[in-house]
Design an enzyme around this catalytic site. Structure first.
Site, mmCIF file in Angstrom:
data_model
loop_
_atom_site.group_PDB
_atom_site.id
_atom_site.type_symbol
_atom_site.label_atom_id
_atom_site.label_comp_id
_atom_site.label_asym_id
_atom_site.label_seq_id
_atom_site.Cartn_x
_atom_site.Cartn_y
_atom_site.Cartn_z
ATOM 1 N N PRO A 131 0.947 -1.276 -0.271
ATOM 2 C CA PRO A 131 0.012 -0.044 0.153
ATOM 3 C C PRO A 131 0.800 1.251 -0.030
ATOM 4 O O PRO A 131 2.043 1.312 0.524
ATOM 5 C CB PRO A 131 -0.593 -0.115 1.280
ATOM 6 C CG PRO A 131 -0.591 -1.492 1.803
ATOM 7 C CD PRO A 131 0.561 -1.867 1.208
ATOM 8 N N LYS A 132 0.508 2.280 -0.700
ATOM 9 C CA LYS A 132 1.159 3.665 -0.713
ATOM 10 C C LYS A 132 0.530 4.330 0.469
ATOM 11 O O LYS A 132 -0.379 5.127 0.373
ATOM 12 C CB LYS A 132 1.166 4.404 -1.884
ATOM 13 C CG LYS A 132 1.886 5.744 -1.980
ATOM 14 C CD LYS A 132 1.774 6.245 -3.442
ATOM 15 C CE LYS A 132 2.670 7.423 -3.453
ATOM 16 N NZ LYS A 132 2.137 8.594 -2.516
ATOM 17 N N VAL A 133 1.076 4.263 1.597
ATOM 18 C CA VAL A 133 0.660 4.826 2.947
ATOM 19 C C VAL A 133 0.937 6.421 2.830
ATOM 20 O O VAL A 133 2.029 7.026 2.374
ATOM 21 C CB VAL A 133 1.622 4.411 4.173
ATOM 22 C CG1 VAL A 133 1.235 4.942 5.416
ATOM 23 C CG2 VAL A 133 1.464 2.780 4.246
#
Length: 567
Positions: A131-133
């Site tokens: 995930p691209k936090v």
């Protein structure tokens, strides 16, 4: 007919087509002189740099990532129109950080779509997706297992020293047993969430909240709610499996839990959709695909590397470029402003026009052709203007028409001069679902009648013969006969529908004869259910108007239901 009226009329013919389906190219070169496009490129580039600096140095930006990315795409288009190279990914970030990162932050290049993802993945192996936090990028530096520095990303080369805040962030280990003698980690400080679903809740301002807590001089209680996601270990283990396993042992569990091997672009698509919908402990704005093989840390630069790519979620806010501004005059004499935009797809609908209301509201928005606005879909899929996010440097002056002489009882005829737009709007209403609901008869047909001078008042079409209708280009004898029969059948429509078609200002059904309606007094109208004093005055003004009475007299001669003379 003057040019302004012609423009208004032609727009009315298609103004009901708010959204359309089908592919449409939106990345077009503006019709500007070379000198102007150079000025606009420079202005937009400077603004993007300012926003970028605020984002990386202060952890927040005046615009969302969605807006920034879309305006950056627009800059690329304009640069390509001039034959200029794309510098958006290699542009160094200005910064005032004083503390040097042991290894530069590379940033991420963004993939536009699934096709770009497939192209990038081709020929690469050992790929993982995460995930691209959405948080604040930092560097953690450990010497002999002890945390010695917590640095903001800054410009990627130098950042601010936030080390004194680290003890208040329980997610950051202050000491790591059996750690390498020198350990440098890069990751994201994020606001811990309880089952956050990105698809439902969006960004909820989480990054700015964390940035604000870190930028405060005194420690904020909010720091206890901050987590850390490590996404880079320069010069670390060569395999991702070993890397995430060791990170978990060292006290960074999120990387292991949210890193998945992928074999094809379809795997990435599935994980991206899953994380978009799934309850997560952090806010995300897309996914990151990275390969295990990375250059040595000494080769990293503060520009996007080629070993990892971001594929962001669809934007929550959509930018449209204003192409033109149209002024329309409705059947009641009220003017509205409609923005024509370069076609943009929101959900499954293509947006080409946006009604923004009155001229006064348009002036308050201060919108000119070339400006960029954000749109959303309101009820029934109607586009709504949310904001103006970028105004072009050179603003062409547009003067709104003077509509002071138009009102609810003007323009029941084509003449006098200037009445064509309101007259056309009246005809469109008359044949539409709010009036007589004559199937297949709309603005285009009425405009042809006006153009060929076959109609001069609101009900003159009842006198047309099949031969006259067939004289309009594109209408053959068969269709002309069908239209003629529709017009004749309209005479039998209920009296209440005829009243509404003519513009009667009444929202409840009126079941009576014209002569009866005409004889009612103001007080009688006011006491009827659902009317009241103000509406009663409007009704009396309508009924007493000479143009309306002339229309009623004509309908009487045509034996239209409810208008026949009674003894």
């Amino acid at each position: 007919m003057n040019i302004l009226n012609l423009k208004i009329i032609m727009f009315l013919l298609i103004s009901n087509i708010i959204v359309v389906g089908g592919a449409w190219a939106t990345s077009t070169c503006p019709d500007w002189p070379a000198t102007r496009i150079a000025v606009e490129i420079n202005a937009l580039e400077q603004q993007l740099n300012k926003w970028s600096a605020a984002y990386h140095q202060q952890g927040h930006s005046p615009v969302t990532d969605d807006i920034y990315d879309q305006l950056q795409d627009k800059l690329r288009v304009w640069q390509s129109c001039r034959g200029l190279p794309d510098k958006t990914e290699s542009q160094p970030i200005p910064g005032k950080g004083q503390f040097l990162h042991p290894v530069a932050h590379t940033g991420l290049k963004k993939l536009k779509d699934e096709t770009a993802l497939t192209r990038w993945m081709a020929g690469r192996k050992n790929l993982w997706v995460q995930p691209k936090v959405d948080g604040v990028a930092v560097t953690l530096v450990y010497h002999g297992g002890k945390l010695v520095q917590l640095l903001s990303r800054g410009n990627g080369v130098k950042g601010q020293n936030w080390t004194e805040k680290a003890p208040f962030i329980s997610a950051i280990p202050q000491y790591i047993a059996n750690a390498p003698a020198l350990l440098t980690l890069q990751g994201e400080l994020f606001l811990l969430m309880d089952g956050h679903q990105q698809a439902k809740s969006g960004g909820v301002n989480a990054r700015s909240t964390v940035a604000g807590a870190l930028m405060r001089k005194s420690p904020s209680p909010l720091l206890a709610q901050v987590g850390v996601f490590i996404w880079a270990w320069p010069d670390g283990p060569t395999t991702m499996k070993e890397k995430v396993a060791l990170l978990q042992v060292m006290g960074f569990p999120f990387t292991a839990k949210y890193s998945e091997p992928v074999m094809s672009h379809l795997d990435v698509v599935q994980w991206r959709q899953f994380w978009f919908q799934a309850p997560l402990p952090f806010v995300t704005d897309g996914v990151v695909v990275r390969q295990e093989e990375e250059p040595a840390g000494r080769y990293w630069q503060a520009t996007p590397g080629q070993w990892s790519m971001a594929w962001k979620y669809p934007p929550l806010q959509h930018i449209a470029e204003v192409k033109d501004i149209h002024f329309t005059l409705g059947r009641t004499g009220k003017g509205t402003v409609v923005l024509e935009v370069l076609p943009i797809k929101i959900d499954d609908k293509w947006i080409r026009r946006v009604n923004i209301g009155s001229v006064t509201r348009w002036k308050q928005w201060d919108i000119a052709p070339g400006d960029h606005i954000t749109l959303a879909l309101a009820g029934h899929g109607i586009p709504r203007l949310d904001n103006v996010v970028w105004r072009v440097h050179q603003r062409n002056t547009i003067t709104a028409p003077n509509w002071d002489k138009f009102h609810q009882l003007s323009c029941f005829q084509r003449l006098p001069h200037g009445c064509e737009p309101q007259f056309l709007s009246r005809l469109i209403w008359l044949s539409g679902p709010g009036g007589l609901d004559i199937g297949g008869i709309g603005g285009g047909f009425w405009q042809e009648l006006i153009h060929h001078e076959l109609i001069n008042d609101l009900v003159g079409w009842l006198l047309l013969t099949p031969e006259q209708i067939a004289s309009i280009p594109g209408i053959g004898n068969a269709r002309a006969e069908k239209i003629y029969q529709q017009f004749q059948r309209a005479k039998q429509q209920p009296f209440s529908r005829w009243l509404l078609a003519l513009g009667f200002p009444q929202v409840v059904s009126v079941d009576a004869q014209w002569q009866v309606v005409l004889r009612r007094s103001l007080s009688e109208w006011a006491t009827m259910a659902g009317i009241g004093q103000m509406r009663a005055k409007q009704i009396k003004h309508f009924l007493d108007h000479p143009d309306v009475q002339a229309l009623a007299d004509f309908l009487s001669t045509q034996k239209v239901v409810g208008f026949e003379l009674t003894e």
